[in-house]
Design a protein around this motif. Structure first.
Motif, mmCIF file in Angstrom:
data_model
loop_
_atom_site.group_PDB
_atom_site.id
_atom_site.type_symbol
_atom_site.label_atom_id
_atom_site.label_comp_id
_atom_site.label_asym_id
_atom_site.label_seq_id
_atom_site.Cartn_x
_atom_site.Cartn_y
_atom_site.Cartn_z
ATOM 1 N N ALA A 132 48.291 33.157 31.467
ATOM 2 C CA ALA A 132 49.084 33.878 30.259
ATOM 3 C C ALA A 132 48.541 34.958 29.661
ATOM 4 N N VAL A 133 49.144 35.974 29.347
ATOM 5 C CA VAL A 133 48.245 37.182 28.913
ATOM 6 C C VAL A 133 48.961 37.821 27.676
ATOM 7 N N SER A 134 48.345 37.990 26.755
ATOM 8 C CA SER A 134 48.906 38.487 25.510
ATOM 9 C C SER A 134 47.830 39.387 24.772
ATOM 10 N N ARG A 135 48.498 40.342 23.883
ATOM 11 C CA ARG A 135 47.290 41.108 23.278
ATOM 12 C C ARG A 135 46.211 40.565 22.592
ATOM 13 N N LYS A 136 46.612 39.396 21.932
ATOM 14 C CA LYS A 136 45.379 38.663 21.165
ATOM 15 C C LYS A 136 45.577 37.110 21.647
ATOM 16 N N VAL A 137 44.332 36.627 21.686
ATOM 17 C CA VAL A 137 44.086 35.065 22.194
ATOM 18 C C VAL A 137 43.537 34.225 21.155
ATOM 19 N N GLU A 138 44.361 33.308 20.458
ATOM 20 C CA GLU A 138 43.856 32.404 19.481
ATOM 21 C C GLU A 138 43.286 31.202 20.139
ATOM 22 N N SER A 139 44.072 30.705 21.051
ATOM 23 C CA SER A 139 43.228 29.542 21.897
ATOM 24 C C SER A 139 43.198 29.671 23.209
ATOM 25 N N ARG A 140 42.288 29.085 24.005
ATOM 26 C CA ARG A 140 41.992 29.451 25.245
ATOM 27 C C ARG A 140 43.046 28.496 26.239
ATOM 28 N N ALA A 141 44.190 27.927 25.670
ATOM 29 C CA ALA A 141 44.820 27.306 26.829
ATOM 30 C C ALA A 141 46.269 27.092 26.231
ATOM 31 N N ILE A 142 47.341 27.257 26.898
ATOM 32 C CA ILE A 142 48.819 26.975 26.691
ATOM 33 C C ILE A 142 49.198 25.869 27.740
ATOM 34 N N ASP A 143 49.421 24.602 27.033
ATOM 35 C CA ASP A 143 49.689 23.639 27.821
ATOM 36 C C ASP A 143 48.831 23.549 29.125
ATOM 37 N N GLY A 144 47.530 23.750 29.166
ATOM 38 C CA GLY A 144 46.761 23.636 30.399
ATOM 39 C C GLY A 144 46.590 24.943 30.947
ATOM 40 N N ILE A 145 47.468 25.986 30.726
ATOM 41 C CA ILE A 145 47.364 27.247 31.456
ATOM 42 C C ILE A 145 46.333 28.123 30.756
ATOM 43 N N SER A 194 55.895 43.306 28.330
ATOM 44 C CA SER A 194 54.970 43.668 27.271
ATOM 45 C C SER A 194 55.345 44.726 26.513
ATOM 46 N N LEU A 195 54.495 45.736 26.266
ATOM 47 C CA LEU A 195 54.592 46.806 25.386
ATOM 48 C C LEU A 195 53.979 48.190 26.500
ATOM 49 N N VAL A 232 47.399 46.134 41.517
ATOM 50 C CA VAL A 232 46.916 47.159 42.694
ATOM 51 C C VAL A 232 45.610 46.530 43.244
ATOM 52 N N GLU A 233 44.717 46.369 42.203
ATOM 53 C CA GLU A 233 43.455 45.976 42.755
ATOM 54 C C GLU A 233 43.531 44.719 43.369
ATOM 55 N N ARG A 234 44.513 43.751 42.999
ATOM 56 C CA ARG A 234 44.528 42.432 43.730
ATOM 57 C C ARG A 234 45.354 42.301 45.008
ATOM 58 N N HIS A 235 46.368 43.461 45.018
ATOM 59 C CA HIS A 235 47.236 43.572 46.183
ATOM 60 C C HIS A 235 48.369 42.413 45.862
ATOM 61 N N ALA A 236 48.485 42.604 44.568
ATOM 62 C CA ALA A 236 49.655 41.648 44.141
ATOM 63 C C ALA A 236 50.923 42.001 43.842
ATOM 64 N N ALA A 237 52.107 41.635 43.713
ATOM 65 C CA ALA A 237 53.195 42.266 43.421
ATOM 66 C C ALA A 237 53.451 42.269 41.952
ATOM 67 N N LEU A 238 54.316 43.194 41.375
ATOM 68 C CA LEU A 238 54.573 43.183 39.984
ATOM 69 C C LEU A 238 56.004 43.353 39.829
ATOM 70 N N VAL A 239 56.704 42.465 38.900
ATOM 71 C CA VAL A 239 57.894 42.480 38.269
ATOM 72 C C VAL A 239 57.748 42.639 36.907
ATOM 73 N N SER A 240 58.392 43.934 36.273
ATOM 74 C CA SER A 240 58.213 44.325 35.126
ATOM 75 C C SER A 240 59.687 44.644 34.291
ATOM 76 N N GLY A 241 59.820 44.364 32.975
ATOM 77 C CA GLY A 241 60.764 44.675 32.286
ATOM 78 C C GLY A 241 60.428 45.286 31.020
ATOM 79 N N THR A 242 59.177 45.818 30.974
ATOM 80 C CA THR A 242 58.674 46.490 29.916
ATOM 81 C C THR A 242 59.598 47.886 29.760
ATOM 82 N N THR A 243 59.903 48.018 28.559
ATOM 83 C CA THR A 243 60.895 49.559 28.364
ATOM 84 C C THR A 243 59.920 50.334 27.790
ATOM 85 N N GLY A 244 60.502 51.597 27.653
ATOM 86 C CA GLY A 244 59.882 52.601 26.842
ATOM 87 C C GLY A 244 58.684 53.350 27.579
ATOM 88 N N LEU A 245 58.663 53.014 28.964
ATOM 89 C CA LEU A 245 57.645 53.648 29.610
ATOM 90 C C LEU A 245 57.591 55.254 29.581
#
Length: 236
Positions: free
Chosen positions: A35-48, A69-70, A82-95
């Motif tokens: 799980a990725v966010s702008r700031k990290v306060e703890s190093r796990a979210i329910d084990g993630i 995100s933003l 792109v670097e990982r050759h992984a798919a991207l699903v995005s709903g970020t607006t204002g691009l």
């Protein structure tokens, strides 16, 4: 895929991110790896494992990233996919136009789906609107959208996307916007001529439908070839 699809949630601290984390955890076909966010306060979210947006290089292996995100955080997750050759699903607006161009470039290397609305019902509605506009040439086309009082953009991104579908069918849509109460989202596309009217309507009563739609898209997009996909391409 026969094995679990490994997903990263980018923008995990937002309302959509929280819904995605909650609903993804209920699905046995998905493995939440980060799980990725702008700031990290703890190093796990329910084990993630949790990462700050500046730590994307340390992400574990993943098949698809889901991004709500933003604009300032979008470039990083696109580059990571792109670097990982992984798919991207995005709903970020204002691009920005530059970010739109970056998506187009990335689609030559990875599968990407960007959408203003991840409701599966709205995906079907877009198809119906285009077909109706094509069949009802010369009819007036009006799009009326209603949302909660805190929504600032008008017309909504979904209304504009419906308008693009109408234009592809040959119509010239007009728009009206209503902001009232706590309406999650309602979209009416109306075709009118002398003596008759056709109405196509979608009403959302829970924001979870958007998270479920994004998870549906992620499961269908992972493992596909490079290209720019639409939600309607992944309904089956």
């Amino acid at each position: 895929m026969d094995t679990q699809i490994r997903i990263v949630i980018h923008g995990a601290s937002g309302r959509m991110g929280q819904a995605l984390l909650r609903l993804a955890a209920e699905r046995p076909d998905l493995q939440l790896v980060a799980a990725v966010s702008r700031k990290v306060e703890s190093r796990a979210i329910d084990g993630i494992a949790q990462f700050a947006s500046s730590e994307l290089s340390g992400l574990p292996p993943f098949d698809v990233a889901i991004d709500f995100s933003l604009p300032e955080g979008f470039d990083g997750i696109l580059s990571a996919c792109v670097e990982r050759h992984a798919a991207l699903v995005s709903g970020t607006t204002g691009l920005t136009p530059g970010q739109r161009e970056a998506i187009a470039t990335a689609t030559t290397r990875i599968p990407v789906l960007w959408a203003a609305n991840f409701s599966l019902g709205v995906a079907v509605l877009n198809d119906l609107v285009e077909r109706a506009a094509s069949a009802l040439r010369g009819w007036d086309c009006d799009i009326v959208e209603s949302h909660h009082v805190h929504k600032k953009d008008a017309p909504s991104g979904t209304a504009l996307a419906l308008g693009e579908s109408a234009e592809q069918g040959g119509a010239q849509p007009r728009y009206a916007s209503l902001r009232a109460g706590d309406i999650v989202g309602e979209h009416l596309v109306q075709f009118t001529t002398l003596g008759e009217r056709v109405e196509l309507v979608h009403r959302a009563t829970s924001r979870d439908i958007f998270a479920r739609g994004a998870l549906h898209a992620a499961t269908r997009l992972a493992g596909r070839g490079p290209g720019q996909y639409q939600l309607r391409d992944l309904l089956d």
